[in-house]
Design a protein around this motif. Structure first.
Motif, PDB file in Angstrom:
ATOM      1  N   GLU A  44       0.846  -1.184   0.000  1.00 45.79           N
ATOM      2  CA  GLU A  44       0.000   0.000   0.000  1.00 45.79           C
ATOM      3  C   GLU A  44       0.887   1.241   0.000  1.00 45.79           C
ATOM      4  O   GLU A  44       1.901   1.296   0.694  1.00 45.79           O
ATOM      5  N   THR A  45       0.539   2.238  -0.782  1.00 38.70           N
ATOM      6  CA  THR A  45       1.270   3.500  -0.818  1.00 38.70           C
ATOM      7  C   THR A  45       0.667   4.447   0.201  1.00 38.70           C
ATOM      8  O   THR A  45      -0.542   4.619   0.262  1.00 38.70           O
ATOM      9  N   VAL A  46       1.541   5.050   1.007  1.00 34.24           N
ATOM     10  CA  VAL A  46       1.107   6.042   1.986  1.00 34.24           C
ATOM     11  C   VAL A  46       1.742   7.363   1.587  1.00 34.24           C
ATOM     12  O   VAL A  46       2.964   7.483   1.540  1.00 34.24           O
ATOM     13  N   THR A  47       0.935   8.362   1.300  1.00 35.61           N
ATOM     14  CA  THR A  47       1.434   9.668   0.921  1.00 35.61           C
ATOM     15  C   THR A  47       1.659  10.508   2.174  1.00 35.61           C
ATOM     16  O   THR A  47       0.756  10.681   2.985  1.00 35.61           O
ATOM     17  N   LEU A  48       2.898  10.981   2.318  1.00 36.43           N
ATOM     18  CA  LEU A  48       3.246  11.802   3.477  1.00 36.43           C
ATOM     19  C   LEU A  48       2.981  13.270   3.175  1.00 36.43           C
ATOM     20  O   LEU A  48       2.982  13.677   2.014  1.00 36.43           O
ATOM     21  N   PRO A  49       2.802  14.081   4.215  1.00 40.20           N
ATOM     22  CA  PRO A  49       2.677  15.518   4.000  1.00 40.20           C
ATOM     23  C   PRO A  49       3.954  16.064   3.354  1.00 40.20           C
ATOM     24  O   PRO A  49       5.006  15.422   3.439  1.00 40.20           O
ATOM     25  N   PRO A  50       3.900  17.239   2.719  1.00 40.34           N
ATOM     26  CA  PRO A  50       5.073  17.781   2.025  1.00 40.34           C
ATOM     27  C   PRO A  50       6.314  17.898   2.907  1.00 40.34           C
ATOM     28  O   PRO A  50       7.416  17.660   2.463  1.00 40.34           O
ATOM     29  N   TYR A  51       6.159  18.287   4.151  1.00 41.22           N
ATOM     30  CA  TYR A  51       7.291  18.385   5.058  1.00 41.22           C
ATOM     31  C   TYR A  51       6.938  17.621   6.318  1.00 41.22           C
ATOM     32  O   TYR A  51       6.090  18.047   7.089  1.00 41.22           O
ATOM     33  N   LEU A  94       8.303  11.901  10.394  1.00 39.94           N
ATOM     34  CA  LEU A  94       7.888  10.636   9.794  1.00 39.94           C
ATOM     35  C   LEU A  94       8.992  10.014   8.937  1.00 39.94           C
ATOM     36  O   LEU A  94       8.827   8.934   8.407  1.00 39.94           O
ATOM     37  N   GLN A  95      10.111  10.700   8.803  1.00 33.79           N
ATOM     38  CA  GLN A  95      11.254  10.221   8.024  1.00 33.79           C
ATOM     39  C   GLN A  95      12.434  10.024   8.979  1.00 33.79           C
ATOM     40  O   GLN A  95      13.163  10.964   9.264  1.00 33.79           O
ATOM     41  N   PRO A  96      12.649   8.824   9.487  1.00 34.82           N
ATOM     42  CA  PRO A  96      13.710   8.606  10.481  1.00 34.82           C
ATOM     43  C   PRO A  96      15.096   9.049  10.010  1.00 34.82           C
ATOM     44  O   PRO A  96      15.912   9.480  10.815  1.00 34.82           O
ATOM     45  N   VAL A  97      15.373   8.966   8.720  1.00 35.31           N
ATOM     46  CA  VAL A  97      16.701   9.349   8.224  1.00 35.31           C
ATOM     47  C   VAL A  97      16.975  10.839   8.436  1.00 35.31           C
ATOM     48  O   VAL A  97      18.134  11.256   8.494  1.00 35.31           O
ATOM     49  N   GLU A  98      15.948  11.660   8.586  1.00 39.31           N
ATOM     50  CA  GLU A  98      16.146  13.091   8.791  1.00 39.31           C
ATOM     51  C   GLU A  98      17.007  13.373  10.028  1.00 39.31           C
ATOM     52  O   GLU A  98      17.749  14.343  10.063  1.00 39.31           O
ATOM     53  N   ARG A  99      16.914  12.512  11.020  1.00 39.00           N
ATOM     54  CA  ARG A  99      17.705  12.721  12.238  1.00 39.00           C
ATOM     55  C   ARG A  99      19.183  12.423  12.016  1.00 39.00           C
ATOM     56  O   ARG A  99      20.029  12.837  12.793  1.00 39.00           O
ATOM     57  N   ALA A 100      19.525  11.704  10.962  1.00 39.11           N
ATOM     58  CA  ALA A 100      20.922  11.329  10.699  1.00 39.11           C
ATOM     59  C   ALA A 100      21.678  12.387   9.904  1.00 39.11           C
ATOM     60  O   ALA A 100      22.905  12.395   9.920  1.00 39.11           O
ATOM     61  N   TRP A 101      20.978  13.276   9.208  1.00 38.79           N
ATOM     62  CA  TRP A 101      21.681  14.226   8.342  1.00 38.79           C
ATOM     63  C   TRP A 101      22.668  15.089   9.101  1.00 38.79           C
ATOM     64  O   TRP A 101      23.770  15.344   8.619  1.00 38.79           O
ATOM     65  N   ASN A 102      22.315  15.566  10.286  1.00 36.51           N
ATOM     66  CA  ASN A 102      23.253  16.428  11.008  1.00 36.51           C
ATOM     67  C   ASN A 102      24.510  15.672  11.428  1.00 36.51           C
ATOM     68  O   ASN A 102      25.552  16.268  11.641  1.00 36.51           O
ATOM     69  N   LEU A 103      24.444  14.364  11.525  1.00 33.90           N
ATOM     70  CA  LEU A 103      25.629  13.568  11.852  1.00 33.90           C
ATOM     71  C   LEU A 103      26.534  13.389  10.641  1.00 33.90           C
ATOM     72  O   LEU A 103      27.747  13.265  10.781  1.00 33.90           O
TER      73      LEU A 103
END
Length: 45
Positions: free
Chosen positions: A9-16, A20-29
């Motif tokens: 099933e495809t789940v559409t996320l809000p634009p920002y 809900l995107q766990p990888v976002e926490r890794a970018w600053n590292l």
């Protein structure tokens, strides 16, 4: 939605939605040690 294998099933996320995107926490590292640097080779990186 058509085109998906059965059981998927495809789940559409809000634009920002970084929460809900766990990888976002890794970018600053990963960004800080690499920012504004030039590496001569992939091995050096």
């Amino acid at each position: 939605m058509e085109g998906h294998p059965p059981g998927l099933e495809t789940v559409t996320l809000p634009p920002y939605s970084p929460e809900l995107q766990p990888v976002e926490r890794a970018w600053n590292l990963t960004d800080e040690p690499l920012a504004n640097r030039c590496f001569e080779s992939l091995a050096e990186l």
